[in-house]
Design a protein around this motif. Structure first.
Motif, PDB file in Angstrom:
ATOM      1  N   LEU A  90       0.842  -1.183   0.000  1.00 39.69           N
ATOM      2  CA  LEU A  90       0.000   0.000   0.000  1.00 39.69           C
ATOM      3  C   LEU A  90       0.879   1.234   0.000  1.00 39.69           C
ATOM      4  O   LEU A  90       1.931   1.256   0.626  1.00 39.69           O
ATOM      5  N   ASP A  91       0.461   2.246  -0.689  1.00 42.43           N
ATOM      6  CA  ASP A  91       1.148   3.526  -0.639  1.00 42.43           C
ATOM      7  C   ASP A  91       0.080   4.550  -0.281  1.00 42.43           C
ATOM      8  O   ASP A  91      -0.485   5.202  -1.160  1.00 42.43           O
ATOM      9  N   LEU A  92      -0.213   4.638   0.996  1.00 40.25           N
ATOM     10  CA  LEU A  92      -1.292   5.499   1.457  1.00 40.25           C
ATOM     11  C   LEU A  92      -0.737   6.820   1.961  1.00 40.25           C
ATOM     12  O   LEU A  92      -0.027   6.862   2.955  1.00 40.25           O
ATOM     13  N   PRO A  93      -1.054   7.923   1.294  1.00 38.96           N
ATOM     14  CA  PRO A  93      -0.554   9.213   1.740  1.00 38.96           C
ATOM     15  C   PRO A  93      -1.278   9.700   2.993  1.00 38.96           C
ATOM     16  O   PRO A  93      -2.370   9.222   3.326  1.00 38.96           O
ATOM     17  N   ALA A 150      -9.833   4.992  10.816  1.00 43.44           N
ATOM     18  CA  ALA A 150      -8.688   5.814  11.188  1.00 43.44           C
ATOM     19  C   ALA A 150      -8.255   6.651   9.994  1.00 43.44           C
ATOM     20  O   ALA A 150      -8.739   6.466   8.875  1.00 43.44           O
ATOM     21  N   THR A 151      -7.327   7.563  10.253  1.00 42.27           N
ATOM     22  CA  THR A 151      -6.742   8.412   9.223  1.00 42.27           C
ATOM     23  C   THR A 151      -5.231   8.235   9.243  1.00 42.27           C
ATOM     24  O   THR A 151      -4.627   8.223  10.323  1.00 42.27           O
ATOM     25  N   VAL A 152      -4.625   8.072   8.069  1.00 37.25           N
ATOM     26  CA  VAL A 152      -3.167   7.937   7.983  1.00 37.25           C
ATOM     27  C   VAL A 152      -2.541   9.281   8.347  1.00 37.25           C
ATOM     28  O   VAL A 152      -2.887  10.311   7.794  1.00 37.25           O
ATOM     29  N   GLU A 153      -1.625   9.256   9.310  1.00 38.01           N
ATOM     30  CA  GLU A 153      -0.906  10.460   9.724  1.00 38.01           C
ATOM     31  C   GLU A 153       0.505  10.494   9.155  1.00 38.01           C
ATOM     32  O   GLU A 153       1.095  11.541   9.010  1.00 38.01           O
ATOM     33  N   GLN A 154       1.063   9.307   8.875  1.00 38.78           N
ATOM     34  CA  GLN A 154       2.401   9.234   8.277  1.00 38.78           C
ATOM     35  C   GLN A 154       2.440   8.024   7.368  1.00 38.78           C
ATOM     36  O   GLN A 154       1.974   6.948   7.733  1.00 38.78           O
ATOM     37  N   SER A 155       3.010   8.205   6.183  1.00 38.04           N
ATOM     38  CA  SER A 155       3.115   7.107   5.225  1.00 38.04           C
ATOM     39  C   SER A 155       3.951   5.971   5.788  1.00 38.04           C
ATOM     40  O   SER A 155       4.636   6.125   6.796  1.00 38.04           O
ATOM     41  N   ALA A 156       3.912   4.854   5.108  1.00 41.86           N
ATOM     42  CA  ALA A 156       4.554   3.629   5.582  1.00 41.86           C
ATOM     43  C   ALA A 156       6.049   3.803   5.815  1.00 41.86           C
ATOM     44  O   ALA A 156       6.745   4.439   5.039  1.00 41.86           O
ATOM     45  N   GLY A 173       8.211  -5.165  10.488  1.00 40.60           N
ATOM     46  CA  GLY A 173       7.726  -4.928   9.134  1.00 40.60           C
ATOM     47  C   GLY A 173       7.318  -3.496   8.874  1.00 40.60           C
ATOM     48  O   GLY A 173       7.592  -2.595   9.663  1.00 40.60           O
ATOM     49  N   VAL A 174       6.616  -3.294   7.772  1.00 38.29           N
ATOM     50  CA  VAL A 174       6.170  -1.972   7.350  1.00 38.29           C
ATOM     51  C   VAL A 174       4.989  -1.546   8.228  1.00 38.29           C
ATOM     52  O   VAL A 174       4.076  -2.325   8.469  1.00 38.29           O
ATOM     53  N   LYS A 175       5.032  -0.282   8.701  1.00 37.32           N
ATOM     54  CA  LYS A 175       3.976   0.223   9.582  1.00 37.32           C
ATOM     55  C   LYS A 175       3.497   1.587   9.111  1.00 37.32           C
ATOM     56  O   LYS A 175       4.219   2.321   8.456  1.00 37.32           O
ATOM     57  N   TYR A 176       2.246   1.902   9.474  1.00 43.39           N
ATOM     58  CA  TYR A 176       1.664   3.223   9.253  1.00 43.39           C
ATOM     59  C   TYR A 176       1.383   3.868  10.601  1.00 43.39           C
ATOM     60  O   TYR A 176       0.992   3.192  11.553  1.00 43.39           O
ATOM     61  N   SER A 177       1.539   5.181  10.653  1.00 44.83           N
ATOM     62  CA  SER A 177       1.135   5.955  11.820  1.00 44.83           C
ATOM     63  C   SER A 177      -0.298   6.395  11.573  1.00 44.83           C
ATOM     64  O   SER A 177      -0.583   7.078  10.584  1.00 44.83           O
TER      65      SER A 177
END
Length: 91
Positions: free
Chosen positions: A27-30, A48-54, A60-64
């Motif tokens: 995923l590349d979620l801005p 939720a809302t993405v606050e920081q990209s992966a 592993g890969v995480k989102y804030s």
């Protein structure tokens, strides 16, 4: 202890399969993207809302993410890191 069980019927189109690893999520979620994600230490997905990209991190890969209606214990703790495999686009 007695639990009431409910039977839910869903179609294949209503089922979302989770990737086996966070790196497989691809995923590349801005920032600002609306998602549903597994809330830490639970088995429930919340909006939720993405606050920081992966970012690549331990495990592993995480989102804030900032979860809807979340009340942080500390004012600086408004975001939660979630493995990418547990973050789904809210569509």
């Amino acid at each position: 202890v007695f639990f009431l069980a409910r039977l839910y019927k869903v179609t294949r189109g209503q089922i979302r399969v989770l990737p086996k690893t966070s790196s497989a999520a691809k995923l590349d979620l801005p920032k600002g993207t609306r998602v549903i994600a597994l809330y830490p230490d639970t088995t429930v997905f919340y909006p939720a809302t993405v606050e920081q990209s992966a970012l690549e991190g331990p495990g592993g890969v995480k989102y804030s993410l900032e979860f809807d209606d979340e009340e942080p214990e500390e004012p600086d703790e408004i975001c939660t890191w979630v493995l990418a495999r547990y973050v789904l686009t809210a569509s």
